[in-house]
Design an enzyme around this catalytic site. Structure first.
Site, mmCIF file in Angstrom:
data_model
loop_
_atom_site.group_PDB
_atom_site.id
_atom_site.type_symbol
_atom_site.label_atom_id
_atom_site.label_comp_id
_atom_site.label_asym_id
_atom_site.label_seq_id
_atom_site.Cartn_x
_atom_site.Cartn_y
_atom_site.Cartn_z
ATOM 1 N N TYR A 138 0.800 -1.220 0.000
ATOM 2 C CA TYR A 138 0.000 0.000 0.000
ATOM 3 C C TYR A 138 0.837 1.277 0.000
ATOM 4 C CZ TYR A 138 -4.485 -2.341 0.586
ATOM 5 O OH TYR A 138 -5.624 -3.081 0.389
ATOM 6 N N LYS A 190 3.957 -15.482 4.728
ATOM 7 C CA LYS A 190 4.298 -16.311 3.569
ATOM 8 C C LYS A 190 5.814 -16.490 3.583
ATOM 9 C CE LYS A 190 2.922 -18.444 -0.217
ATOM 10 N NZ LYS A 190 2.019 -19.622 -0.218
ATOM 11 N N ASP A 224 -2.189 -18.467 2.790
ATOM 12 C CA ASP A 224 -3.135 -19.315 2.049
ATOM 13 C C ASP A 224 -3.769 -20.346 2.982
ATOM 14 O OD1 ASP A 224 -0.564 -20.387 2.244
ATOM 15 O OD2 ASP A 224 -0.505 -21.192 0.204
ATOM 16 N N ASP A 248 -6.055 -7.180 4.188
ATOM 17 C CA ASP A 248 -7.188 -6.721 3.381
ATOM 18 C C ASP A 248 -7.961 -7.929 2.862
ATOM 19 O OD1 ASP A 248 -8.833 -4.983 1.831
ATOM 20 O OD2 ASP A 248 -7.643 -5.532 0.072
ATOM 21 N N ASP A 252 -11.955 -9.730 4.257
ATOM 22 C CA ASP A 252 -13.192 -9.914 3.479
ATOM 23 C C ASP A 252 -13.684 -11.348 3.648
ATOM 24 O OD1 ASP A 252 -13.190 -7.299 2.497
ATOM 25 O OD2 ASP A 252 -13.697 -7.935 0.459
HETATM 26 C C1 IPM Z 1 -10.621 -1.888 2.978
HETATM 27 C C2 IPM Z 1 -10.798 -1.488 1.553
HETATM 28 C C3 IPM Z 1 -9.693 -0.530 1.158
HETATM 29 C C4 IPM Z 1 -8.358 -1.254 1.315
HETATM 30 C C5 IPM Z 1 -9.844 0.078 -0.236
HETATM 31 C C6 IPM Z 1 -11.186 0.729 -0.437
HETATM 32 C C7 IPM Z 1 -8.730 1.041 -0.556
HETATM 33 O O1 IPM Z 1 -10.839 -2.599 0.721
HETATM 34 O O2 IPM Z 1 -10.684 -1.013 3.857
HETATM 35 O O3 IPM Z 1 -10.425 -3.082 3.237
HETATM 36 O O4 IPM Z 1 -7.891 -1.892 0.378
HETATM 37 O O5 IPM Z 1 -7.783 -1.160 2.402
HETATM 38 MN MN MN Z 2 -10.744 -4.455 1.771
#
Ligand code: IPM
Ligand code: MN
Length: 353
Positions: A138, A190, A224, A248, A252
């Site tokens: 990032y 990793k 993984d 990140d 999710d």
């Molecule tokens: C998150 C989002 C952000 C990230 C994006 C929107 C830049 O996916 O907060 O997880 O990648 O950190």
């Molecule tokens: Mn995200």
């Protein structure tokens, strides 16, 4: 005089304002009950302002944001704005400029919420991911060479300093100790391929753990495999610490196991500075104005904000009220339609705090 906190509110794009409205409803209800006051200042930064004025995050706004006790953010992302402009210019810029080096993401299945994981319930799905939030891929270190030619090369580097790794690990060990659940911290990395960056993480992890946190059990998983175990045996996890991009991705995955983006909340934390709290789902622009988006993620982000300010009891009251709503009032949340409007869910939680 009652305690008093200055909160900057950035409702943002799409359905952000709708869920933030419900979050504020709950925050106001709980503040009355627990005897503190919130002084709110609204900022209209986001896609619409960018389209009107060309500004994403003016320096003057950034300077003002530094003066608050916390920031409450809805969502960024606008269908008419090229991907990357708002994400990098607003969300990531705030994370970097305010040095919010921790991204705290609880993965907790609330009672009554439908998880896609078979045979797993609230006692199996309850852990926290600590995502490093200031470094790695990032940072944007990289570039193009011979762009536009058949020989084009693109590079983007995973950059970590020992300082960044150590401060994230310190937070994670302290968090595992304070959480006091299984007193286990798992590093997700990793080390078999990224033999520089994760060599650094792994050495730092074991050095700090052995020296200062003998009471915390240390585990290591490749990223993984972490994904696999988050599905197969989520009960193995207590606190996971990982680098920015891995964090990140796995959060999710974690979010969907706890009922989806409508529930998952996160905090961008600078333990010594201004922190920012947000629902981790996007702006869901196609549902804008329909009053159908689940506000629980935004409400839970509000609880995290209060916790960071030290209003622990008020934060717990919100979480209890949310759990009462998921357990008794909304059927099978996570499986599809809520059966209630955004504002009704906000009312139900606000009544219960
Ligand atoms: C998150 C989002 C952000 C990230 C994006 C929107 C830049 O996916 O907060 O997880 O990648 O950190
Ligand atoms: Mn995200």
């Amino acid at each position: 005089m009652a305690k008093h906190y200055k909160i900057a509110v950035i409702p943002g794009d799409g359905t952000g304002p709708e869920v933030i409205r419900e979050g504020l409803k709950v925050l106001q209800a709980v503040s009355r009950k627990f005897g503190f006051a919130l002084e709110l200042t609204n900022y209209d930064v986001g896609g619409d302002r960018y389209l009107k004025t060309g500004e994403v995050l003016p320096d003057s706004v950034l300077a003002e944001l530094r003066q608050f006790d916390a920031i409450y953010l809805g969502a960024v992302g606008h269908p008419e704005v090229k991907p990357g402009i708002l994400e990098k210019g607003l969300l990531l810029k705030l994370r970097f400029e305010l040095d919010q080096y921790i991204n705290l993401r609880p993965v907790k299945l609330y009672p009554g919420v439908d998880s896609p994981l078979k045979n797993k319930g609230p006692s199996e799905i309850d852990y926290v991911v600590i995502r490093e939030n200031s470094g790695g891929l990032y940072t944007g270190v990289g570039g193009f060479s011979m762009k536009g030619t058949p020989q084009e090369v693109a590079m983007q580097e995973m950059v970590y300093s020992r300082f960044q790794v150590d401060r994230c690990l310190r937070y994670a060990f302290e968090y595992a100790r304070k959480r006091n659940k299984r007193k286990t911290l798992a590093l997700s990395g990793k080390t078999n391929v990224l033999t520089y960056v994760f060599d650094l993480w792994e050495r730092a992890f074991h050095e700090m753990g052995a020296r200062d946190y003998a009471d915390i059990k240390r585990e290591y998983y490749h990223v993984d495999a972490t994904c696999m175990w988050m599905i197969k045996n989520p009960e193995w996890f207590d606190v996971i610490v990982t680098e920015n991009m891995f964090g990140d991705i796995i959060t999710d995955l974690g979010a969907i196991t706890q009922g989806g983006m409508g529930i998952a909340a996160g905090g961008n934390i600078n333990p010594e500075g201004v922190s920012m709290f947000e629902p981790i789902g996007g702006s869901a622009p196609k549902y804008t104005g329909q009053n159908v988006i689940n506000p629980l993620a935004a409400i839970c982000a509000g609880a995290m904000l209060l916790d960071e300010l030290g209003e622990t009891q008020a934060a717990q009251a919100i979480e209890r009220a949310v759990m009462d709503v998921t357990a008794h009032k909304i059927k099978n949340l996570g499986a599809g339609k809520m059966g209630y409007s955004t504002s009704k869910v906000g009312d139900l939680v606000a009544e219960g705090v």
